[in-house]
Motif scaffolding. Structure first.
Motif, PDB file in Angstrom:
ATOM      1  N   GLY A 106     159.320  -0.019 -26.184  1.00 62.04           N
ATOM      2  CA  GLY A 106     160.443  -0.659 -25.383  1.00 62.04           C
ATOM      3  C   GLY A 106     161.205   0.505 -25.074  1.00 62.04           C
ATOM      4  O   GLY A 106     162.436   0.713 -24.421  1.00 62.04           O
ATOM      5  N   HIS A 217     157.835  -4.870 -21.969  1.00 62.43           N
ATOM      6  CA  HIS A 217     159.305  -4.848 -21.506  1.00 62.43           C
ATOM      7  C   HIS A 217     159.845  -3.419 -21.403  1.00 62.43           C
ATOM      8  O   HIS A 217     159.625  -2.877 -22.257  1.00 62.43           O
ATOM      9  CB  HIS A 217     159.986  -5.472 -22.576  1.00 62.43           C
ATOM     10  N   ARG A 219     163.174  -0.990 -19.161  1.00 57.85           N
ATOM     11  CA  ARG A 219     164.194  -0.925 -18.515  1.00 57.85           C
ATOM     12  C   ARG A 219     164.134   0.294 -17.415  1.00 57.85           C
ATOM     13  O   ARG A 219     163.319   1.296 -17.930  1.00 57.85           O
ATOM     14  CB  ARG A 219     165.417  -0.836 -19.140  1.00 57.85           C
ATOM     15  N   ARG A 224     165.740  -4.885 -15.702  1.00 52.91           N
ATOM     16  CA  ARG A 224     164.734  -5.004 -16.877  1.00 52.91           C
ATOM     17  C   ARG A 224     163.371  -5.641 -16.126  1.00 52.91           C
ATOM     18  O   ARG A 224     163.339  -5.891 -14.979  1.00 52.91           O
ATOM     19  CB  ARG A 224     165.127  -6.273 -17.509  1.00 52.91           C
ATOM     20  N   VAL A 226     159.305  -6.851 -16.754  1.00 56.08           N
ATOM     21  CA  VAL A 226     158.064  -7.208 -17.951  1.00 56.08           C
ATOM     22  C   VAL A 226     156.725  -7.120 -17.187  1.00 56.08           C
ATOM     23  O   VAL A 226     156.710  -7.581 -15.678  1.00 56.08           O
ATOM     24  CB  VAL A 226     158.494  -8.771 -18.084  1.00 56.08           C
ATOM     25  N   THR A 238     160.494  -7.938 -12.126  1.00 54.81           N
ATOM     26  CA  THR A 238     161.844  -6.940 -11.941  1.00 54.81           C
ATOM     27  C   THR A 238     163.082  -7.906 -11.731  1.00 54.81           C
ATOM     28  O   THR A 238     163.209  -8.402 -10.696  1.00 54.81           O
ATOM     29  CB  THR A 238     161.714  -5.781 -11.304  1.00 54.81           C
ATOM     30  N   ASP A 243     165.249 -11.033 -20.457  1.00 51.36           N
ATOM     31  CA  ASP A 243     163.755 -10.463 -20.753  1.00 51.36           C
ATOM     32  C   ASP A 243     162.832 -12.049 -20.631  1.00 51.36           C
ATOM     33  O   ASP A 243     161.699 -12.076 -20.026  1.00 51.36           O
ATOM     34  CB  ASP A 243     163.471  -9.816 -21.827  1.00 51.36           C
ATOM     35  N   GLU A 244     163.468 -13.034 -21.432  1.00 50.53           N
ATOM     36  CA  GLU A 244     162.707 -14.045 -21.577  1.00 50.53           C
ATOM     37  C   GLU A 244     162.462 -14.950 -20.308  1.00 50.53           C
ATOM     38  O   GLU A 244     161.444 -15.513 -20.026  1.00 50.53           O
ATOM     39  CB  GLU A 244     163.105 -15.097 -22.694  1.00 50.53           C
ATOM     40  N   GLU A 247     159.748 -13.058 -18.304  1.00 49.93           N
ATOM     41  CA  GLU A 247     158.372 -13.213 -18.861  1.00 49.93           C
ATOM     42  C   GLU A 247     158.031 -14.702 -18.529  1.00 49.93           C
ATOM     43  O   GLU A 247     156.774 -14.842 -18.353  1.00 49.93           O
ATOM     44  CB  GLU A 247     158.550 -12.941 -20.302  1.00 49.93           C
TER      45      GLU A 247
END
Lengths: 260, 195
Positions: A106, A217, A219, A224, A226, A238, A243-244, A247
């Protein structure tokens, strides 16, 4: 007008530059001379084919991003000079931290090219500097556009079952070499862009390879992202959503049946 | 950037954005050294922006900005060796001078034929004299009319016609020679044939 004279002016005529008088005389000749009509048609087709080849190519997002930044034209992205010194200190601290902690998935001290390009694209879209080549709120229409425009296999964008509201798509080049498709839209009202490359492009982005079997993941600035492999593609999602959420979009990509 | 400067920048960007793709493609094709594309675009954009106050609203921004890129590309190419100016374009060549037959491939599939010759197309482009290449690319990439090319290059319209004609003839001849080496129907790229 004779065939010889007509053909002498062929390219000027094909360019639409013959002028009204000459153009009319050529038109009259072509109307009564099938041999010349066919010949003009072939000339025109070859000329258009050459023109299309010469004009082919995309703008490189990263190149224009750098140009506009360095030119100090872009009002909202010009970085205040006093922040540079702070950035230098932070970078040094981050390098030290990474050296101490070892590779960390990360971490943001490394500056992966693909992540940077994805962030650049997303930022430029948000600022209105990039408009999708194809704008539509229909995932099926966007799917059809992508399949017709992208020189590698792509899949349908995420659909409303994962709360993704598509707004459009386009084709671009990364670093002037790698063709990529992008899809833009919103999820839970947050703007999201999805960058899609052919799986073979992975070789050009070594920083992606150790993680190709898992989600990555990262930044970049306030964004953010993924990334991971999905079907035949390398996909980077993006945005500023959690994040979830990003994703979830990545997981949905490539899971819909092809429309044929 | 604040106030008037910000307005100027916004206006400049509004006009520039839709042209980024053709400008980059044009620079890529114009330059002898492709790695200079970013430098050339950067220099051209900065010069154009510095002179943007002199740009007259309502006139053609496309032609105006392409002129900066063209001049910058000429300058960079010149640094890598003398520019070939080509033959005097005052007398347009006879476009029907190659009395050859056309092959079916052009008739049926010119794109397919060019697909075989794509790499060589770039090479052949590099063989053209500087104004020939510029005229051809301004027409093909910028989609400019002869009158606009005259303004961008600062040469008479008759010369534009001459350079364009020569460029097309040379390009096809080069492609035809290359195609013949590979057993493709070279005659299909002839620029003319006897009626």
């Amino acid at each position: 007008m004779t065939c010889t004279v007509a053909r002498h002016h062929a390219l000027t005529y094909i360019d639409g530059e013959a002028g009204p008088d000459l153009g009319r005389r050529i038109d009259d000749h072509l109307a009564i001379c099938p041999a010349c009509a066919g010949w003009f048609d072939r000339q025109g087709r070859l000329e258009r084919a050459i023109r299309d080849r010469l004009a082919a190519g995309d703008a490189t997002l990263a190149v224009w991003g750098r140009i506009l930044d360095r030119s100090v034209i872009r009002p909202r992205t010009a970085r205040p000079a006093r922040r540079l010194a702070l950035a230098g200190l932070l970078t040094a601290a981050a390098v030290l931290l990474v050296a101490l902690l070892g590779p960390w998935q990360g971490g943001s001290a490394r500056h992966p090219e693909l992540a940077h390009d994805a962030a650049e694209l997303h930022g430029r879209w948000l600022r209105g500097e990039v408009r999708p080549d194809f704008e539509s709120r229909s995932d099926l229409e966007v799917d059809r556009y992508l399949k017709a425009s992208v020189p590698f296999r792509v899949h349908c964008p995420p659909r409303t079952d994962v709360a993704f509201a598509v707004q459009g798509a386009g084709v671009c080049s990364l670093e002037g070499r790698h063709r990529a498709a992008y899809i833009v839209g919103r999820v839970d009202r947050e703007p999201v862009s999805i960058l899609v490359l052919d799986r073979s492009s992975l070789a050009a982005f070594p920083e992606e390879q150790p993680h190709q079997k898992q989600r990555r993941h990262r930044r970049e600035g306030r964004f953010r992202m993924v990334s991971g492999l999905a079907a035949d593609n390398v996909v980077v999602v993006t945005g500023t959503a959690p994040d979830e959420t990003l994703e979830r979009l990545l997981d949905a990509y490539g899971t819909y049946p092809d429309e044929g | 950037l604040t106030g008037r400067s910000a307005d100027k920048a916004e206006r400049f960007l509004d006009l520039l954005r839709p042209l980024q793709r053709p400008l980059e493609v044009y620079a890529r094709r114009m330059l002898r050294e492709p790695s200079l594309v970013e430098d050339v675009l950067q220099a051209a954009v900065m010069r154009a922006f510095a002179r943007f106050d002199r740009f007259a609203e309502g006139t053609d921004f496309r032609a105006w900005i392409f002129r900066f890129v063209t001049l910058e590309a000429f300058n960079r190419n010149r640094k890598r060796g003398p520019l070939s100016l080509g033959a005097d374009p005052a007398e347009p060549p006879d476009e029907s001078a190659d009395p050859q037959d056309w092959a079916a491939l052009v008739r049926d599939d010119p794109d397919g034929l060019l697909e075989h010759l794509d790499d060589h197309l770039v090479e052949a482009l590099g063989q053209l004299a500087a104004p020939e290449r510029a005229a051809l690319l301004l027409r093909a990439v910028g989609e400019f009319r002869y009158e606009e090319i005259h303004e961008i290059l600062g040469i008479p319209v008759g010369s534009v016609v001459g350079y364009l004609s020569r460029a097309r003839r040379k390009l096809r001849r080069s492609l035809a020679g290359y195609a013949a080496e590979r057993g493709l129907p070279a005659r299909s790229l002839s620029i003319g044939e006897a009626p």
